[in-house]
Design a protein around this motif. Structure first.
Motif: not given
Ligand SMILES: [Zn+2]
Length: 1029
Positions: A658, A634, A666-667, A579, A670, A661
């Motif tokens: 993403y 992320f 957004d999950s 991230s 992903f 996120f």
């Protein structure tokens, strides 16, 4: 940029009646599946060619002397880059956000563009765009009928106003009913509000109102206008006009009818109409396949399917002089592991046991349909280097009366374009069979990832997706082993050995010199260790729940994964979920060096370069050990994608990103990506080698590759979505009768741990006629090549120079055609070869892409990301990426399963009563006009009106209504076969998010620069005229 910049190569050829093959009878190869069980499968081998049994370096045909890796295009001799007038100034109207009404056409009406409108109109009027299927049809007599041939002259149209040029003489219009004294020069308001398919809008749009006496009335026929315009062919000043052209009284302006310039949609639809749904047999040399957008069934009859290889042209010029003259790049886009639909035959597997594949003694080419058997079958002549070889005794077979082996149709390698060989131990590293690959999951457990629930999401999902690890078709379970690491500033390895009651964690704090603290129990069989693994995945989110650690490392994570694979002596893939900018003290530590001030300077290129060479050498190590890295990013701020993404790119991995996120939005995207990525077909520890017949050779390569020398393309892994683009150059003359042959061989390890060779063969024509070259071009492949070569050059050259080279080369290719292949006609005519009709519009899309042209709303990371993505794209993906698909949804026939016909990507094609779906492979938008039909809104969203639509959703609700069902089906069809899950954004007309959507209307002028298609076409036309003069 490719060496020699954009100087392309040669021309042409004759249609050869195939390579002497007659249609094979199918089904004679024994088991078509990959079941051929290898008596001896092995491990990574030496370089494909290099590793011929015996370890001889496979030399191609007489080495063509020192490679001419010349200067970049910018410096290519002979064609100094023309100045490209660059993007127009930022349109001040942008923020004001005009509604869609034809009268606003904001892109054309800002003061800054007035001059260009004038200029444009005159140019357009002056030019007649013809496309000649044959390249020889006289102007004005283009192929009748087929909409594919945009014909710009002599089209029956309503009377058009003539055009005025600044300072040009005013011709008194012949009085007509329309323009008699006092008649308003404004045409009847025939512009359709919607721009929906329908009658072409009536040409002219005037703006501002002309001063009496200075306008030309209507009443001139197009021909008259043409000749008038034709006299104005010297383009004063640069295009699109400088301020000088703004001076003077308001001019009559004419908006070019967009329906009169070549339409990508028309080209796509025509190809579908003529070739869609048919069987395309690859039995003849140099035949141009259907477009990537056309669905058909491909039958291998001696040449590789276009799903595996597509070329920029299927006819090479005989000489390098011709190649230089045309400047058409000679390139192949190779997707060796492309997915084959279930109605096409999968690759046959050839197994010669300990003998291994039969290869030419000199050039090491593999047995293929291009080998000619002679002397009763005892010897064969290599089609690549012409060497005469003895047929090995085990391979001997008699010939029939036409000199063909009696077993011709029983051996895939004699009659097919693509097949696989079982590799022998000679092709394995250390002459040992390889171990099956491993997948290592590496999760960033720093504070923010725990807090936003990402770690929990990943752990939950892994429990499901690990059930779907790829396996060989005949196997019960996957041979792939799995391992787990978590990290922040330090690394945590987990022992998940099946006999443990609880997983065990081992922490490595020395990130400067990463070592693997455990061997036994780190990489395990998922089925055997399932309960321990589930236990671990349940515990991880809790384990770090109280951690406040914000800092992360990154390079040591990759290092750790690679060391683990090395220790286990297997290839594999790292799945890293990360991230932040890795700021912790460790190798590969990065600082925030994002700097918008570098944009449009010579230093802009540094934004695309990694900020340390740690990642470059790490990538090299990874490739050497068959370690592929896939990265799920992320980011909530700048993370330096140019640096973090380098290893994924060079190791054949994938970078997913993403931004900001958010779990609820957004999950799904992903998780779709993660599932797809884990399940996709992939080959590990791969080496690709391209062999060619004499006279030309591969000189440059683009893709997720690493090269230690000039011929071996090394890939830690290559999956079904990755393509390598290869450029060819002449080193001698090519002969029309023998053609140009290409053999691509990929040595790799399967997911089951078998060592194999995948061979693709393709034969092209050669010609000494330029017209043949142009006839055989494929614009989609050309754009793929141009994009990759330009995006590679971005690392070294100023973007402005690169854009100039692209424009220059486009003009050059078209000018060469105009000069040498089109029939004589007025110099003012723009004549495009049939195969390149849409080259200008696609080229303009490439030029406007945020990699080559910065835009204020696009971050540096996003640009670096898109650059990396394109580098590994195949032709179908790059086509969609640069020219998005835009579908009218309000015209849906809910009873049909076919997609609605796409429309052109321009604001003028939208209508406020309409709903449109746009997709480019990364993003998907559902745009809703303010007056969208309520029944449609109800059907799709289950809400009563436009105002009630919640634009926060990223998936459509499942409403039991035919509109909803059909639309969701369409979305899934579009999503199918695309490597990235597209996030759906709902956009309402006239609301702020529409600004983002508008950037995808690529035929329009960009809000922040980037020409409209019309402007660009004029610009190219002008360049062509200059070249012809
Ligand atoms: Zn040979």
């Amino acid at each position: 940029m490719s060496q020699q910049g954009y100087v392309a190569t040669p021309p042409y050829s004759q249609s050869q009646p195939g390579i002497g093959l007659s249609p094979p009878h199918y089904g004679h190869y024994g088991d078509p599946s990959h079941a051929g069980s290898p008596p001896g499968m092995m491990k990574p081998a030496g370089p494909l060619g290099a590793a011929a049994p015996g370890g001889m370096l496979p030399h191609g045909p007489s080495p063509p002397g020192p490679q001419q890796f010349g200067q970049n295009g910018a410096h290519a001799q002979g064609h100094p880059p023309q100045r490209f007038p660059g993007p127009p100034p930022v349109n001040s109207a942008a923020p004001s956000y005009a509604p869609y009404s034809p009268s606003t056409q904001s892109s054309y009406l800002s003061p800054a563009s007035t001059a260009s409108v004038t200029q444009l109109a005159s140019q357009l009027n002056a030019m007649h765009i013809n496309s000649y299927g044959s390249g020889m049809a006289p102007p004005g007599q283009g192929p009748p009928g087929p909409p594919s041939a945009p014909l710009f002259q002599g089209l029956p149209r309503p009377p058009q106003p003539s055009i005025m040029q600044p300072g040009s003489q005013v011709l008194p219009p012949p009085p007509t009913a329309l323009n008699g004294p006092g008649a308003s020069p404004l045409p009847p308001s025939t512009h359709r509000q919607d721009g929906l398919p329908g009658p072409a809008p009536l040409n002219a749009q005037y703006q501002p109102p002309p001063v009496p006496g200075q306008t030309l009335g209507t009443g001139y026929s197009p021909q008259q206008a043409a000749s008038y315009g034709g006299g104005q062919l010297s383009y004063p000043g640069g295009f699109p006009g400088g301020p000088a052209q703004l001076a003077g009284p308001p001019q009559l302006q004419k908006k070019l009818d967009p329906d009169s310039i070549p339409s990508p949609i028309q080209v796509i639809e025509n190809d579908r109409a003529t070739r869609g749904g048919q069987v395309y047999a690859t039995n003849s040399r140099g035949q141009v396949p259907p477009l990537v957008t056309t669905d058909c069934v491909i039958q291998d009859q001696g040449n590789a399917s276009p799903r595996y290889i597509r070329c920029t042209t299927y006819c090479f010029p005989c000489t390098s002089d011709m190649a230089k003259q045309a400047q058409i790049p000679l390139a192949a886009v190779i997707k060796p592991f492309a997915t084959i639909p279930s109605n096409e035959t999968p690759l046959y597997l050839v197994n010669h046991g300990e003998n291994g594949p039969v290869r030419c003694n000199r050039c090491k080419a593999y047995m293929c349909p291009f080998m000619q058997f002679i002397e009763g079958g005892r010897r064969y002549q290599c089609g690549f280097c012409n060497c005469v070889n003895d047929v090995p005794p085990f391979y001997f077979q008699h010939l029939d009366h036409i000199g063909r082996r009696l077993d011709h149709y029983e051996k895939p390698e004699l009659s097919l374009g693509s097949y696989e060989y079982v590799a022998t131990l000679d092709y394995c590293r250390k002459n040992k069979p390889p171990n099956p690959p491993a997948f290592i999951f590496m999760i960033d457990v720093s504070y923010s990832n725990i807090k936003n629930g990402l770690v929990k999401l990943i752990c939950e999902e892994l429990k499901t997706v690990l059930e779907k690890l790829p396996k060989e078709e005949q196997e019960e379970t996957s041979a792939i082993r799995v391992g787990f690491i978590t990290y922040n500033k330090v690394l945590h390895f987990f022992n998940v050995k099946s006999n443990l009651a609880q997983p065990q964690m081992m922490v490595v704090t020395d990130v400067g010199e990463v070592f693997v603290p455990l061997l036994d129990g780190f990489l395990v069989n998922y089925q055997e260790s399932q309960s321990v693994i589930h236990n671990l995945l349940d515990q991880i989110p809790e384990m770090f729940a109280d951690s406040n650690e914000n800092e992360t490392v990154f390079a040591p994570v990759i290092q750790a994964g690679m060391e683990a694979l090395k220790a286990a002596d297997c290839p594999g893939k790292l799945f890293i979920f990360h991230s932040s900018l890795p700021t912790a003290e460790a190798p590969g530590k990065l600082k925030n060096r994002d700097d918008k001030k570098l944009i449009n300077t010579d230093k802009e290129k540094t934004l695309f370069q990694p900020q340390t060479n740690v990642y470059d050498s790490l990538a090299k190590d990874c490739v050497a050990h068959g370690c592929c890295v896939t990265l799920f990013l992320f980011p909530s701020q700048y993370v330096d994608v140019a640096s973090l993404g380098l290893v994924p790119q060079l190791t054949g991995g994938t970078l997913y990103k993403y931004n900001n996120f958010q779990m609820h939005m957004d999950s799904q995207q992903f998780l779709n990506d993660l599932r797809n990525d884990i399940e996709k077909k992939i080959g590990f520890d791969a080496i690709m080698r391209i062999r060619t017949s004499t006279g030309f050779r591969a000189t440059d390569f683009f893709g997720g590759i690493f090269m230690n020398n000039t011929t071996d393309v090394e890939m830690a892994a290559i999956d079904c979505d990755k393509a390598v683009t290869v450029e060819f150059k002449h080193d001698d003359k090519l002969a029309e009768d023998s053609g140009a042959l290409i053999q691509c061989a990929v040595l790799y390890t399967t997911t089951g741990g078998q060592r194999r060779l995948r061979i693709h063969n393709l034969s092209l024509n050669c010609s000494s006629q330029l017209a043949d070259l142009y006839k055989s071009c494929e614009t989609d492949a050309l754009i793929n090549f141009f994009a990759k070569s330009a995006f590679k050059a971005v690392l070294h050259q100023p973007l402005k120079v690169i854009r100039e080279i692209l424009v220059n080369q486009t003009a050059h290719m078209l000018a060469c055609y105009r000069k040498n292949c089109a029939s004589p006609s007025a110099a003012s005519q723009l004549i495009l070869p049939d195969s390149m009709k849409v080259l200008p519009v696609y080229m303009n899309c490439l030029l406007k892409n945020c990699v080559l042209l910065s835009r204020p709303e696009i971050s540096t990371d996003e640009r670096a990301y898109q650059r990396q993505l394109v580098m590994t794209m195949g032709v179908a993906d790059s086509q969609l990426f640069f020219y998005p698909q835009l579908l009218p949804i309000h015209t849906l026939d809910v009873k049909s399963t076919t997609l609605p016909t796409a429309i052109r990507c321009s604001e003028s094609r939208l209508s406020e009563e309409g709903i449109f779906l746009l997709a480019n492979g990364l993003n998907m938008f559902l745009w809703l006009g303010v007056s969208s039909p309520p029944e449609l809104i109800q059907g799709i969203f289950n809400v009563p009106s436009f105002a009630h639509i919640n634009t926060d959703m990223t998936t459509l609700p499942e409403v039991g209504n035919p509109y909803s069902q059909t639309l969701r089906m369409i979305i899934s069809i579009i999503q199918q076969k695309r490597p990235y899950s597209m996030k759906l954004t709902i956009v309402k007309q006239r609301e702020q998010p529409e600004m983002v959507f508008r950037q995808f209307l690529v035929e329009d002028k960009g809000l922040y620069g980037g020409s409209s298609y019309v402007d660009f076409l004029c610009c190219v036309h002008k360049e062509i005229c200059q070249l012809l003069n």
